[in-house]
Design an enzyme around this catalytic site. Sequence first.
Site, PDB file in Angstrom:
ATOM      1  N   LYS A  53      44.712  41.048  29.779  1.00  0.00           N
ATOM      2  CA  LYS A  53      44.924  40.521  31.145  1.00  0.00           C
ATOM      3  C   LYS A  53      46.214  39.710  31.187  1.00  0.00           C
ATOM      4  O   LYS A  53      46.744  39.278  30.161  1.00  0.00           O
ATOM      5  CB  LYS A  53      43.743  39.651  31.580  1.00  0.00           C
ATOM      6  CG  LYS A  53      43.465  38.427  30.692  1.00  0.00           C
ATOM      7  CD  LYS A  53      44.360  37.237  30.949  1.00  0.00           C
ATOM      8  CE  LYS A  53      44.081  36.073  30.013  1.00  0.00           C
ATOM      9  NZ  LYS A  53      45.080  34.956  30.181  1.00  0.00           N
ATOM     10  N   ASP A 181      37.505  33.342  29.457  1.00  0.00           N
ATOM     11  CA  ASP A 181      38.270  34.442  30.044  1.00  0.00           C
ATOM     12  C   ASP A 181      37.523  35.773  30.062  1.00  0.00           C
ATOM     13  O   ASP A 181      38.041  36.753  30.580  1.00  0.00           O
ATOM     14  CB  ASP A 181      39.577  34.661  29.264  1.00  0.00           C
ATOM     15  CG  ASP A 181      40.576  33.547  29.493  1.00  0.00           C
ATOM     16  OD1 ASP A 181      40.360  32.739  30.411  1.00  0.00           O
ATOM     17  OD2 ASP A 181      41.562  33.487  28.744  1.00  0.00           O
TER      18      ASP A 181
END
Length: 344
Positions: A53, A181
């Site tokens: 990401k 995350d």
Amino acid sequence: MPANTLHRQQQVSPFESKQKISTVSCRVIQRASRSVVVYASAGDRLSLFSPSKVNLFLRVVQRREDGYHDLASLFHVIDLGDDMEFSKLPAGSSVDKLVCSDPTIPHDDRNLVIKALNLFRRKTGKQECFEVTLEKRVPHGAGLGGGSGNAATTLYAANQLTGRPASNADLLTWSGDIGSDISVFFSNGAAYCTGRGEIVEDVQPPLPLNTPLLLVKPPVGLSTPAIFKALDWNRRSTADPLQLLQEMTQQKKLTPEVCVNDLEQPAFDNLPELADLKQRLIAEGSDKFSAVFMTGSGSTIVCVGSDAAPQFLSDEHYRQLFVSSARLIIRQPGAWYVPSGVAA
């Protein structure tokens, strides 16, 4: 150091003196098409792409009483990723087996893959153990969430291979128990995240998915706890994160004004060469990059608008930088991520 003086130094990598603390060997790579999702019923082997990401902006809102920090960030999943293969071990097995191409990565319950499997069994009551093969491509200490992507992919795979006892919402909620995350990977791929990062709101991708990205990481990783500890609260941005989100969505492009990352300050204070690298990329990519910024807690710099590496990155003294192109990706409901397949 001014950006245009980096290449005037002696023929030594500007990061070479810091390489002793690096935990990953970085190299220039090119993108290639990776695994395709295999939908499996219980008992099958499953091969999956494990994405990473970027944070298109990251505001640190406040310090929490539990020692964590409240964030507001626009995450987007990208197609730089690892390959993972999962299979159930024979009945009666009591230990998972992890085989990884990177020998520096732990294979026990310090690894997020094993933590994810333990979490899945604890939450679902399932007893199965798994063999997992992990082919690493995402560097660690990079701010790219490669380990978090591995954990999310593992939860998805374990759920598929045991008959899908959990919903996507369950996996998203549970994942916050082992990392901040991980939850974003259970979004559609573009998500506005708050809290520690575990509160996830799906949003529309703020850019066309074919927007080229260039990722550049020095051979030095940065410790997330150390970066947060070094944050100077008086030097943070004052931008309203919801306003940043609105501007990105309306503009359909990224600019330096909206690509705010409050963690650049402590990262650059810890590693001034990283600030120099960012400025060099801005200076030499001014005609093709609409924005250049650090993702997460570093040390990866993201360049938006072109995946053509500036000429200076081919110089001998930048030979150990990790350089990769990437694309934004999303997923369909119930499916997992697949890479874009766009050639480098």
